[in-house]
Design a protein around this motif. Sequence first.
Motif, PDB file in Angstrom:
ATOM      1  N   PRO A 180      15.863   9.765  -5.028  1.00  0.00           N
ATOM      2  CA  PRO A 180      15.214   8.771  -4.166  1.00  0.00           C
ATOM      3  C   PRO A 180      13.710   9.023  -4.101  1.00  0.00           C
ATOM      4  O   PRO A 180      13.238  10.137  -4.375  1.00  0.00           O
ATOM      5  CB  PRO A 180      15.862   8.999  -2.797  1.00  0.00           C
ATOM      6  N   LYS A 181      12.985   7.989  -3.700  1.00  0.00           N
ATOM      7  CA  LYS A 181      11.525   8.079  -3.696  1.00  0.00           C
ATOM      8  C   LYS A 181      11.010   9.242  -2.859  1.00  0.00           C
ATOM      9  O   LYS A 181      10.108   9.965  -3.276  1.00  0.00           O
ATOM     10  CB  LYS A 181      10.928   6.759  -3.185  1.00  0.00           C
ATOM     11  N   ASP A 182      11.528   9.436  -1.666  1.00  0.00           N
ATOM     12  CA  ASP A 182      10.995  10.432  -0.744  1.00  0.00           C
ATOM     13  C   ASP A 182      11.694  11.784  -0.848  1.00  0.00           C
ATOM     14  O   ASP A 182      11.507  12.645   0.010  1.00  0.00           O
ATOM     15  CB  ASP A 182      11.104   9.910   0.697  1.00  0.00           C
TER      16      ASP A 182
ATOM     17  N   THR B 167       8.216  22.418  -6.320  1.00  0.00           N
ATOM     18  CA  THR B 167       8.773  21.092  -6.053  1.00  0.00           C
ATOM     19  C   THR B 167       7.776  20.046  -6.503  1.00  0.00           C
ATOM     20  O   THR B 167       6.562  20.279  -6.517  1.00  0.00           O
ATOM     21  CB  THR B 167       9.094  20.878  -4.557  1.00  0.00           C
ATOM     22  N   CYS B 168       8.297  18.890  -6.884  1.00  0.00           N
ATOM     23  CA  CYS B 168       7.447  17.838  -7.428  1.00  0.00           C
ATOM     24  C   CYS B 168       7.986  16.481  -6.999  1.00  0.00           C
ATOM     25  O   CYS B 168       8.996  16.384  -6.294  1.00  0.00           O
ATOM     26  CB  CYS B 168       7.390  17.934  -8.956  1.00  0.00           C
ATOM     27  N   ARG B 169       7.319  15.420  -7.434  1.00  0.00           N
ATOM     28  CA  ARG B 169       7.755  14.062  -7.147  1.00  0.00           C
ATOM     29  C   ARG B 169       7.176  13.145  -8.213  1.00  0.00           C
ATOM     30  O   ARG B 169       6.259  13.521  -8.944  1.00  0.00           O
ATOM     31  CB  ARG B 169       7.270  13.610  -5.765  1.00  0.00           C
ATOM     32  N   LEU B 170       7.746  11.944  -8.285  1.00  0.00           N
ATOM     33  CA  LEU B 170       7.173  10.891  -9.118  1.00  0.00           C
ATOM     34  C   LEU B 170       6.414   9.929  -8.225  1.00  0.00           C
ATOM     35  O   LEU B 170       6.863   9.614  -7.117  1.00  0.00           O
ATOM     36  CB  LEU B 170       8.279  10.120  -9.847  1.00  0.00           C
ATOM     37  N   HIS B 171       5.269   9.454  -8.699  1.00  0.00           N
ATOM     38  CA  HIS B 171       4.556   8.404  -7.981  1.00  0.00           C
ATOM     39  C   HIS B 171       5.484   7.199  -7.872  1.00  0.00           C
ATOM     40  O   HIS B 171       6.276   6.903  -8.769  1.00  0.00           O
ATOM     41  CB  HIS B 171       3.277   8.034  -8.728  1.00  0.00           C
ATOM     42  N   GLY B 172       5.399   6.483  -6.742  1.00  0.00           N
ATOM     43  CA  GLY B 172       6.309   5.366  -6.491  1.00  0.00           C
ATOM     44  C   GLY B 172       6.353   4.345  -7.605  1.00  0.00           C
ATOM     45  O   GLY B 172       7.423   3.838  -7.966  1.00  0.00           O
TER      46      GLY B 172
ATOM     47  N   LEU C 174       0.822  -1.208   0.000  1.00  0.00           N
ATOM     48  CA  LEU C 174       0.000   0.000   0.000  1.00  0.00           C
ATOM     49  C   LEU C 174       0.857   1.259   0.000  1.00  0.00           C
ATOM     50  O   LEU C 174       0.493   2.266  -0.600  1.00  0.00           O
ATOM     51  CB  LEU C 174      -0.949  -0.009   1.197  1.00  0.00           C
ATOM     52  N   ARG C 175       2.027   1.201   0.661  1.00  0.00           N
ATOM     53  CA  ARG C 175       2.954   2.342   0.593  1.00  0.00           C
ATOM     54  C   ARG C 175       3.445   2.541  -0.835  1.00  0.00           C
ATOM     55  O   ARG C 175       3.586   3.668  -1.299  1.00  0.00           O
ATOM     56  CB  ARG C 175       4.146   2.125   1.530  1.00  0.00           C
TER      57      ARG C 175
ATOM     58  N   LEU D 165      23.968   8.065  -5.948  1.00  0.00           N
ATOM     59  CA  LEU D 165      24.221   7.322  -4.715  1.00  0.00           C
ATOM     60  C   LEU D 165      23.226   7.760  -3.644  1.00  0.00           C
ATOM     61  O   LEU D 165      23.100   8.960  -3.352  1.00  0.00           O
ATOM     62  CB  LEU D 165      25.649   7.576  -4.222  1.00  0.00           C
ATOM     63  N   HIS D 166      22.524   6.765  -3.059  1.00  0.00           N
ATOM     64  CA  HIS D 166      21.491   7.057  -2.064  1.00  0.00           C
ATOM     65  C   HIS D 166      21.848   6.425  -0.720  1.00  0.00           C
ATOM     66  O   HIS D 166      21.827   5.200  -0.582  1.00  0.00           O
ATOM     67  CB  HIS D 166      20.125   6.492  -2.508  1.00  0.00           C
TER      68      HIS D 166
END
Length: 902
Positions: free
Chosen positions: A417-419, A475-480, A340-341, A519-520
């Motif tokens: 990275p995702k977050d 700022t933005c993000r990509l869905h997981g 679900l995450r 590198l994460h």
Amino acid sequence: MEAAVIRSVIGVVVMKLHKMIEEDSMLRYDLKKLLRYMKKEMQMMNDAIITYGKSKDHWLWILELQELAYDMEDCLDIFEEKAACEAGMPWYRRRLHQFKTVDIRTQFARELTDLKQRALEASGRRDRYISTNTLSAPEPDTSSNSTSYTPEAELVGITKPKEVLLKLLWEKERPRRVISILGPRGIGKTTLARAIYDDADIKNRFPWRAWVVASEHRGDKELLKEIVRQVEAPSSSSDVDHGENLNKHLQVKSRYLIVIDDVQTSLLDTIRPYLPDNGRIIVTTSMQSIANTCSTNTSYIYRMEALSDDDSKALLFKIVLGDVTKSPSLHLEEGSKSILRKCEGLPLGIVNIANYLKEQGSEKITNTSCDKMCRNLGSHMHSNGALGRMKQVLIHSYDNLPGHDLKNCLLSVSIYPKDQPIKRKRLVRRWLAEGFVVKVVNRKDEDVACEHFDSLINRSIIQPVEISNSVGVSTCRLHGIMLDFIVHKSASENFITLIHNDEIITNANYDCAIRRLSLHKLTEEGGRAVMGIDISRIRSLTIFGHTSQALVDFHKSKLLRVLDLENCKELRDCDLDSICTLLQLKYLNLRGTGVSKLPKEISKLLHLETLDIRDTRVNMLPKEVLSLPELTHLFGKFKLPCELGITATRASSQTRTIFSGDSKLETLAGFVLGETHFQQIILNMKKLRKVKVLAESTPSSDIIGHLVSSFKKRLISSNPLDSLSVDFGDHSIDFLDTLDASGCSLTSIKLHGCLTSLPIFITSLLGLSKLHLVSTGLDSSILSTLQELHLLICLKLVENRLEFGNGSFTVEKKGFQSLQRLYIQAKKLPKFNIAKGAMQHLYSLQLISEDISGVHEDTVKHLKGLKEVTLDHSVGDDTRKSWEAELKQHKNRPLLWIKTDA
């Protein structure tokens, strides 16, 4: 293999070859002939890749050509670095330089010959082992089946949105209403539209109905014919007659409903004239611009929301268990948390992963297997049939992007990275440094890059996180799930290599050099993995999460163009010595690092375009930075070098470059006022467009006099400033009242400091489009005078004094005629008095305060263009609910955002 990556590299190589052939007068005849051959070879490669790029048989060949193109670009850049002749050199020195670099030119010729041979060998291998007459089929074209829906009986969480749309359809308005259902692919737009279309009451109230999928028809004419067929209107051989017959047929019928699914173009504008007013139209689209075009006047945009946590969980268990009465096992209950995450409420992801688990069998569903599947979702999508639908939808979103440069821009987001929130400006400048943006005649590269960012937002591919009052999405993000898809695609095509903790994500099937490394938060094992890879040909390095160990030997990364070390706290001054040997560097981000001093050797970075030293301990800027020939954007908080106080006649050659106006610097944000002659920069850097000035204490009258004099001259010069930012903290900035607006072309002003009155020149700037006023001490009634700025688009007001909330903010009917975004932040907001007809273009209203009692929620009902409202997280639940209720009554049903502390 997607051809976007290699086509981008080839485009850059061809451009560099052309420039070298045309501009380097010292090239030998045989060398110039070889360069022309390679240019033609690259152009032919590009044509062949367009033809064969989607055939799996050619993937290995294309990877080989991609490596060749990368090496070709590296070869050209290294030669130019070693053999470059300083501009303006007299003829005899140019001749001497030619003799001195003869060995370098000979070596260059050998390398070109080797590259030519590699191209011939690659072509020969393809001809020997791959027949162009018996190619395997390309990956399936998903454009014709890019939409699907789930039967309503199997749905979860659709009741509420269905009720909302049914209510809109029942409203008895005479004008034709278009409802656009907007959202990213996989969110359930088609499913919702189908549930409405198949509703029993809808069938009774709208006896004439049609369902058409836009992507399954080659144009509006075919779409029109299909509508004619479904509503049983008389057909015709003429396209015009088709439309007229449809119009007459629907006018004499009671009511009609037409659903047009998956609209990606403005085709509704073409068929709209043939659809009379006695009906309703539902459009589904993933594009904000299409929704805006379709839904105007009495029409409406419904933005799909992700499923709630409870609905997501219910949908997952319903599919996996097949029976809602069954209870999940402890392993499924625990494993569902990671699923679900990952899905973040996206129905397509939940349904496909649930089908995958169901296919595996209950005995194989464990907490560990669920976590592992989520970590490797990108590869599972490409290898498991149960996830095939999700893969095809994501491929369709990617393939439909116009132009290979936009596809590369999206692939580059895979480094994050995702977050990690992705900053718009940081991303755009990286795109420019890596050459992802194709040059457009008479357009600034940065403007084109910003359009690419807006296009990805418009297509619902990247999601807004924070809305800025000046640039929109900041700022933005990509869905997981989209991020997993893009990471897998980027790695498989050798676009990136990513190391997260101790996991390496790369293309391990082919012998390809690493070109981009991200590198994460590395573990000790991950750090050892970095030490063991060849970084000699990387062109981009990004490190997220500071580390106490030196992971990268920059001396070995001579081809780096982009080095992004933001928030690497352990970076020290000694590390900059090796960074200053990266002669190809174009983008250097040291923001938030531990550095305190820039070395003079930074003068070697002749290609550097962006330098960011914000939030570091660098408080004095060496003159070598300002002398960098390609530097365009400089960010930080620093004092200017003392050498600027030397007159131009006594200055060094580097400083003389600054005085002569040859600098390419456009953004200087920002320098701290001191005793140096900063006016030399303001007056002599002719390309300077954006300036930020800071003061840590009250400047002397002499310094203020020099500053005002410099501003006055520059604001009316032949190369005026576009943007001015003055940050004096708690100190007075009343000196701005002496500026004159006549002849001034400022479009953006940001002020932070104490004012006793609003500077007259601000209200006289008729071309002003952006205005930020922070902690000025002005009361709200004075700020109401800003409404006379009829071209103002963005207004941001920040005040911490409680007295600010005791006044009123009044806007007359013709006030703020162009204002689109209004941001007000205060401990208490003043009383709003907005006349009917005012601010008709306002679409974003941000009220950041815990006390917004002065702004009654019904204030928004007259704001016809309103699309979104942002409230602070500190407002009470009752206030939030009352605003939600009021916004639902607005014809646009604006989106309500809640701003968090982050």
